[in-house]
Scaffold this active site. Sequence first.
Site, mmCIF file in Angstrom:
data_model
loop_
_atom_site.group_PDB
_atom_site.id
_atom_site.type_symbol
_atom_site.label_atom_id
_atom_site.label_comp_id
_atom_site.label_asym_id
_atom_site.label_seq_id
_atom_site.Cartn_x
_atom_site.Cartn_y
_atom_site.Cartn_z
ATOM 1 N N ASP A 127 -21.861 -9.654 8.326
ATOM 2 C CA ASP A 127 -22.568 -10.872 7.925
ATOM 3 C C ASP A 127 -21.854 -12.130 8.423
ATOM 4 O OD1 ASP A 127 -24.704 -12.171 6.593
ATOM 5 O OD2 ASP A 127 -23.362 -12.635 4.923
ATOM 6 N N HIS A 128 -22.644 -13.021 9.047
ATOM 7 C CA HIS A 128 -22.141 -14.299 9.568
ATOM 8 C C HIS A 128 -21.051 -14.116 10.623
ATOM 9 C CE1 HIS A 128 -24.625 -15.842 6.399
ATOM 10 N NE2 HIS A 128 -24.472 -17.063 6.873
ATOM 11 N N HIS A 132 -29.892 -13.608 14.373
ATOM 12 C CA HIS A 132 -30.993 -12.867 13.747
ATOM 13 C C HIS A 132 -30.714 -12.710 12.260
ATOM 14 C CE1 HIS A 132 -33.014 -11.617 17.425
ATOM 15 N NE2 HIS A 132 -31.839 -11.291 17.932
HETATM 16 NI NI NI Z 1 -31.353 -10.998 19.834
#
Ligand code: NI
Length: 139
Positions: free
Chosen positions: A80-81, A42
């Site tokens: 993040d990531h 996401h």
């Molecule tokens: Ni999801």
Amino acid sequence: MKIGLTRAYHFCAAHRLHVAEFSDAKNQALFGKCNNPHGHGHNYRLEIVVRGNLDQTTGRVVDLAALDTIVNERIVSYLDHRYINEDIAEFKTRIATTEVLGEVIRERLLAVWPVAFPKLQDIRIQETKRNQFVIPSSD
Ligand code: NI
């Protein structure tokens, strides 16, 4: 008079919705494609809402650079990531839903929230354009 500020941040991460105590069939029935074995990603949008008194000297409600430093160091860089289920310590024993992610963000921010800051009012985390969860800083 109290003034609110909403500041937006972004991070990308992957997760998988899975309850270890449930069978594969029950997980699939409960979470559908969100239970697929290798996770999915996401682009999360995070909103931090603070509310406090206007500083009569600076004309501001919060030092934005100081707020950014805290949120970037504690949350954005941390998540993040990452694959939330495996990379993030808090999720070794918790389900990687976005509701729980919001709780973890609240805990991590409150642990270092400066006393001089305005009140952390809400954490809003948007997982998709259709879903935004709102986590109040206190009940
Ligand atoms: Ni999801």
